[in-house]
Write a protein that holds these residues in place. Structure first.
Motif, mmCIF file in Angstrom:
data_model
loop_
_atom_site.group_PDB
_atom_site.id
_atom_site.type_symbol
_atom_site.label_atom_id
_atom_site.label_comp_id
_atom_site.label_asym_id
_atom_site.label_seq_id
_atom_site.Cartn_x
_atom_site.Cartn_y
_atom_site.Cartn_z
ATOM 1 N N MET A 146 0.874 -1.432 0.105
ATOM 2 C CA MET A 146 -0.065 0.020 0.024
ATOM 3 C C MET A 146 0.927 1.249 0.007
ATOM 4 S SD MET A 146 -3.260 0.531 -0.457
ATOM 5 C CE MET A 146 -4.053 -0.948 0.291
ATOM 6 N N GLU A 147 2.058 1.286 0.546
ATOM 7 C CA GLU A 147 3.041 2.195 0.350
ATOM 8 C C GLU A 147 3.298 2.548 -0.993
ATOM 9 O OE1 GLU A 147 5.842 2.551 4.352
ATOM 10 O OE2 GLU A 147 5.743 0.785 3.443
ATOM 11 N N GLU A 148 3.578 1.588 -1.766
ATOM 12 C CA GLU A 148 3.854 1.881 -3.159
ATOM 13 C C GLU A 148 2.700 2.170 -3.891
ATOM 14 O OE1 GLU A 148 5.780 1.988 -6.848
ATOM 15 O OE2 GLU A 148 6.867 1.444 -4.624
ATOM 16 N N ALA A 149 1.420 1.788 -3.553
ATOM 17 C CA ALA A 149 0.303 2.227 -4.258
ATOM 18 C C ALA A 149 0.048 3.662 -4.074
ATOM 19 C CB ALA A 149 -0.988 1.633 -3.745
ATOM 20 N N MET A 150 0.355 4.158 -2.613
ATOM 21 C CA MET A 150 0.380 5.470 -2.337
ATOM 22 C C MET A 150 1.176 6.505 -3.132
ATOM 23 S SD MET A 150 -0.527 5.207 1.571
ATOM 24 C CE MET A 150 -2.097 4.376 2.269
ATOM 25 N N ALA A 151 2.465 5.919 -3.368
ATOM 26 C CA ALA A 151 3.501 6.674 -3.989
ATOM 27 C C ALA A 151 3.085 6.888 -5.471
ATOM 28 C CB ALA A 151 4.861 5.929 -3.721
ATOM 29 N N THR A 152 2.664 5.617 -6.085
ATOM 30 C CA THR A 152 2.083 5.820 -7.394
ATOM 31 C C THR A 152 1.223 6.695 -7.735
ATOM 32 O OG1 THR A 152 2.639 3.227 -7.495
ATOM 33 C CG2 THR A 152 0.988 4.437 -9.219
ATOM 34 N N ALA A 153 0.086 6.897 -6.770
ATOM 35 C CA ALA A 153 -0.854 7.957 -6.918
ATOM 36 C C ALA A 153 -0.396 9.355 -6.768
ATOM 37 C CB ALA A 153 -1.856 7.652 -5.808
ATOM 38 N N ARG A 154 0.617 9.423 -5.469
ATOM 39 C CA ARG A 154 1.149 10.779 -5.170
ATOM 40 C C ARG A 154 2.026 11.304 -6.212
ATOM 41 N NH1 ARG A 154 4.604 9.374 -1.295
ATOM 42 N NH2 ARG A 154 2.960 9.166 0.446
ATOM 43 N N TRP A 155 2.652 10.642 -6.890
ATOM 44 C CA TRP A 155 3.664 11.043 -7.768
ATOM 45 C C TRP A 155 3.441 10.982 -9.454
ATOM 46 C CZ3 TRP A 155 7.597 14.028 -6.253
ATOM 47 C CH2 TRP A 155 7.801 14.014 -4.954
ATOM 48 N N ARG A 156 1.863 10.358 -9.374
ATOM 49 C CA ARG A 156 1.175 10.326 -10.795
ATOM 50 C C ARG A 156 2.015 9.472 -11.775
ATOM 51 N NH1 ARG A 156 -3.713 11.873 -10.793
ATOM 52 N NH2 ARG A 156 -3.772 12.411 -12.923
ATOM 53 N N LYS A 157 2.421 8.112 -10.874
ATOM 54 C CA LYS A 157 3.131 7.103 -12.000
ATOM 55 C C LYS A 157 2.234 6.509 -12.889
ATOM 56 C CE LYS A 157 7.371 6.636 -9.013
ATOM 57 N NZ LYS A 157 8.122 5.611 -8.403
ATOM 58 N N TRP A 158 0.818 6.654 -12.296
ATOM 59 C CA TRP A 158 -0.173 5.807 -13.379
ATOM 60 C C TRP A 158 -1.460 6.802 -13.052
ATOM 61 C CZ3 TRP A 158 -0.548 2.704 -16.778
ATOM 62 C CH2 TRP A 158 -1.726 2.232 -17.370
ATOM 63 N N SER A 159 -1.856 7.541 -14.057
ATOM 64 C CA SER A 159 -2.913 8.583 -14.028
ATOM 65 C C SER A 159 -4.091 7.868 -13.588
ATOM 66 C CB SER A 159 -2.972 9.319 -15.283
ATOM 67 O OG SER A 159 -3.214 8.551 -16.326
ATOM 68 N N ASP A 160 -4.648 6.873 -13.874
ATOM 69 C CA ASP A 160 -5.846 6.206 -13.804
ATOM 70 C C ASP A 160 -5.949 5.700 -12.342
ATOM 71 O OD1 ASP A 160 -8.439 4.963 -13.643
ATOM 72 O OD2 ASP A 160 -7.992 3.109 -14.898
ATOM 73 N N MET A 161 -6.426 6.848 -11.469
ATOM 74 C CA MET A 161 -6.686 6.590 -9.917
ATOM 75 C C MET A 161 -7.919 5.685 -9.583
ATOM 76 S SD MET A 161 -4.174 8.384 -8.464
ATOM 77 C CE MET A 161 -3.458 7.757 -9.802
ATOM 78 N N ASP A 162 -8.856 5.532 -10.380
ATOM 79 C CA ASP A 162 -9.828 4.900 -10.098
ATOM 80 C C ASP A 162 -9.537 3.348 -10.399
ATOM 81 O OD1 ASP A 162 -11.649 6.788 -9.318
ATOM 82 O OD2 ASP A 162 -12.496 6.921 -11.526
ATOM 83 N N GLY A 163 -8.680 3.207 -11.618
ATOM 84 C CA GLY A 163 -8.382 1.899 -11.706
ATOM 85 C C GLY A 163 -7.152 1.471 -10.700
ATOM 86 N N LEU A 164 -6.712 2.228 -10.292
ATOM 87 C CA LEU A 164 -5.484 1.966 -9.143
ATOM 88 C C LEU A 164 -6.323 1.611 -7.796
ATOM 89 C CD1 LEU A 164 -2.431 1.757 -8.115
ATOM 90 C CD2 LEU A 164 -2.729 4.304 -7.653
ATOM 91 N N THR A 165 -7.187 2.085 -7.364
ATOM 92 C CA THR A 165 -7.982 1.832 -6.365
ATOM 93 C C THR A 165 -8.555 0.752 -6.400
ATOM 94 O OG1 THR A 165 -8.292 4.407 -5.998
ATOM 95 C CG2 THR A 165 -9.795 2.868 -4.608
ATOM 96 N N ARG A 166 -9.519 0.310 -7.800
ATOM 97 C CA ARG A 166 -9.856 -0.703 -7.739
ATOM 98 C C ARG A 166 -8.985 -2.007 -7.703
ATOM 99 N NH1 ARG A 166 -12.080 0.759 -11.896
ATOM 100 N NH2 ARG A 166 -10.693 -0.053 -13.406
ATOM 101 N N GLN A 167 -7.729 -1.929 -8.063
ATOM 102 C CA GLN A 167 -6.769 -2.935 -8.035
ATOM 103 C C GLN A 167 -6.473 -3.282 -6.614
ATOM 104 O OE1 GLN A 167 -2.966 -1.889 -9.606
ATOM 105 N NE2 GLN A 167 -2.075 -4.101 -9.538
ATOM 106 N N MET A 168 -6.216 -2.087 -5.759
ATOM 107 C CA MET A 168 -5.896 -2.511 -4.102
ATOM 108 C C MET A 168 -7.036 -2.997 -3.557
ATOM 109 S SD MET A 168 -2.807 -1.748 -4.752
ATOM 110 C CE MET A 168 -2.597 -2.490 -3.211
ATOM 111 N N GLU A 169 -8.338 -2.598 -3.758
ATOM 112 C CA GLU A 169 -9.478 -3.135 -3.191
ATOM 113 C C GLU A 169 -9.734 -4.542 -3.507
ATOM 114 O OE1 GLU A 169 -12.517 -1.285 -1.636
ATOM 115 O OE2 GLU A 169 -10.757 0.071 -1.003
ATOM 116 N N THR A 170 -9.420 -4.924 -4.924
ATOM 117 C CA THR A 170 -9.311 -6.488 -5.159
ATOM 118 C C THR A 170 -8.655 -7.168 -4.383
ATOM 119 O OG1 THR A 170 -10.314 -5.524 -7.588
ATOM 120 C CG2 THR A 170 -9.460 -7.820 -7.366
ATOM 121 N N TYR A 171 -7.313 -6.680 -4.491
ATOM 122 C CA TYR A 171 -6.337 -7.489 -3.807
ATOM 123 C C TYR A 171 -6.475 -7.737 -2.273
ATOM 124 C CZ TYR A 171 -3.032 -7.534 -7.877
ATOM 125 O OH TYR A 171 -2.668 -7.625 -8.914
#
Length: 455
Positions: free
Chosen positions: A299-324
């Motif tokens: 989750m730290e890596e996921a938050m860094a991905t969101a914070r630094w815009r390494k992946w712009s699809d925030m909804d997709g990123l949230t969906r991925q972590m929720e699924t896991y």
């Protein structure tokens, strides 16, 4: 007379205080340098200073700028030094291993067929149904449900590589080609070096005259064989195209026995045979990767991905972590030993092409196609859920910094990835407020990660 006698007994060089201090400083410096040279706290050392090392194989034109924008390394020592055995013995041992097939059995079986995408775009429930292959009785989806678009001569060369393969890729002209240094004389006979590029990158090589435009499809730049991939027949996102050789190297090189994946932002500074032997073979592991220098929880890596815009699809990123989280992802705790972290630095991956590492690579690739090409996000989920369990050497970040030189990406945007942003993240820890909702499936994960009770 007494004064004269006393003066005569004092050595001449001690009569000058400045000279005495200078000599004392010189001897102290030499002693410290010798101690540093033999100190066991260094991250690695060679068993013999006389191992033969080749001179650089290629020199770039000044316009190419191969060595621009290196990221400085400040760590000089670490707590887990790596011993490299004698180069000649290592080369002989790996050569003999590569001639044997029994050490790499049983082989993983792959799903065959045709699909709209290279990986088949399976649903999440379909993907996790392949995680348990304890009896080796299933056919695992592992890409190649569409043809990998390279020339016939390149495909033949890839199939002919039956030892160690060192692979890298540059898509969308995102990096420079960097030559490995420190290669021993037998390494080119045992190891193959392949660099996968797309048409945009090829145009840059033409521009800098690294490859003549009227050359045949077989080209080498230094030690690297250049393989042109017709990427328009694969994925629209160049990062996803780069994931194919990164995680499916065992399928692109079906007769290879070991591999090193190296991101094109890195320059290898230690012979690949020594690395494979020290980090994989000598430890009887399936795979070796560096720990992330800052994060231990997914989750730290996921938050860094969101914070630094390494992946712009925030909804997709949230969906991925929720699924896991819904399907059992847990933060790292000592209960996960022998795994010491949930977040790797995946820029350098060393593999033995056996059943367990091949299964991990296939399952990870499927997750990347299913969600996004940020491979650190699915790493712990796949590793913890797959069966049989992966034998993994996660070495210290200081070791990583001693065996490669890291450079910044070419600064440009492509697809959904902000190019040039990787490598500049500082040691900022995850904090409350990111991806945290009272009704989130990851609520218990986050509370455990932050050390709070489940309420």
């Amino acid at each position: 007379m007494g004064k004269a006698t006393a003066t005569a007994k004092t050595p001449l060089f001690c009569q000058s205080k400045l000279l005495c201090f200078s000599l004392l400083y010189l001897f102290t410096t030499l002693l410290l340098a010798f101690h540093h040279k033999i100190s066991p706290n260094k991250c690695f050392f060679r068993s013999s200073p006389f191992d033969p090392i080749q001179s650089p194989l290629f020199h770039y034109p000044p316009s190419y700028g191969e060595h621009k924008h290196a990221i400085p390394t400040h760590r000089n020592s670490c707590s887990s030094p790596v011993l490299f055995s004698d180069y000649g013995k290592v080369a002989e041992e790996i050569h003999n291993l590569c001639k044997s097939t029994s050490a790499f059995l049983p082989a993983l079986r792959y799903l065959q067929g045709k699909a709209e995408t290279f990986g088949g775009n399976f649903s999440f429930n379909e993907r996790i149904s392949y995680f348990n292959d304890s009896n080796n009785d299933s056919y695992v989806p592992c890409g190649f449900l569409k043809e990998f678009p390279v020339s016939d001569s390149d495909r033949i060369a890839m199939e002919s590589c039956n030892g160690v393969v060192v692979a890298s890729a540059i898509f969308n002209d995102h990096d420079k080609i960097r030559q490995p240094i420190g290669l021993g004389p037998k390494t080119p006979e045992i190891a193959c070096f392949f660099m996968f590029i797309d048409d945009i990158t090829l145009q840059g090589l033409y521009y800098h005259k690294l490859i003549p435009q009227n050359s045949p499809d077989y080209n080498k730049v230094g030690v690297w064989r250049i393989v042109k991939v017709f990427s328009e027949k694969l994925y629209k996102n160049p990062a996803m195209n780069g994931v194919i050789p990164k995680y499916l190297v065992h399928r692109l090189f079906p007769n290879s026995k070991f591999s090193i994946w190296i991101d094109a932002k890195l320059q290898l500074t230690v012979d690949p045979l020594l690395l494979i032997h020290s980090l994989v073979i000598s430890k009887d592991d399936d795979m070796a990767m560096s720990k992330h220098p800052y994060y231990i929880h997914t989750m730290e890596e996921a938050m860094a991905t969101a914070r630094w815009r390494k992946w712009s699809d925030m909804d997709g990123l949230t969906r991925q972590m929720e699924t896991y989280c819904e399907n059992g992802l847990q933060p790292w705790t000592p209960d996960k030993h022998p795994y010491t972290t949930d977040v790797p630095d995946s820029a350098l991956i060393l593999r033995k092409h056996g059943r367990r590492s091949n299964l991990f690579s296939c399952l990870t690739f499927n997750e990347l196609e299913g969600f996004n090409p940020r491979d650190q996000l699915g790493f712990a989920f796949v590793r913890d859920k797959m069966n049989p369990k992966l034998k993994l050497n996660m070495f210290e970040a200081q070791v990583f910094e001693q065996i490669v030189v890291e450079y910044r990406h070419n600064l440009k945007n492509f697809g959904n990835i902000m190019a040039g942003s990787e490598g500049v993240v500082g040691p900022k820890r995850a904090s409350h407020g990111h991806l945290f909702l009272n009704d989130s499936r990851c609520r218990n994960y986050l509370l455990t990660m932050w050390g709070e009770s489940h309420s």
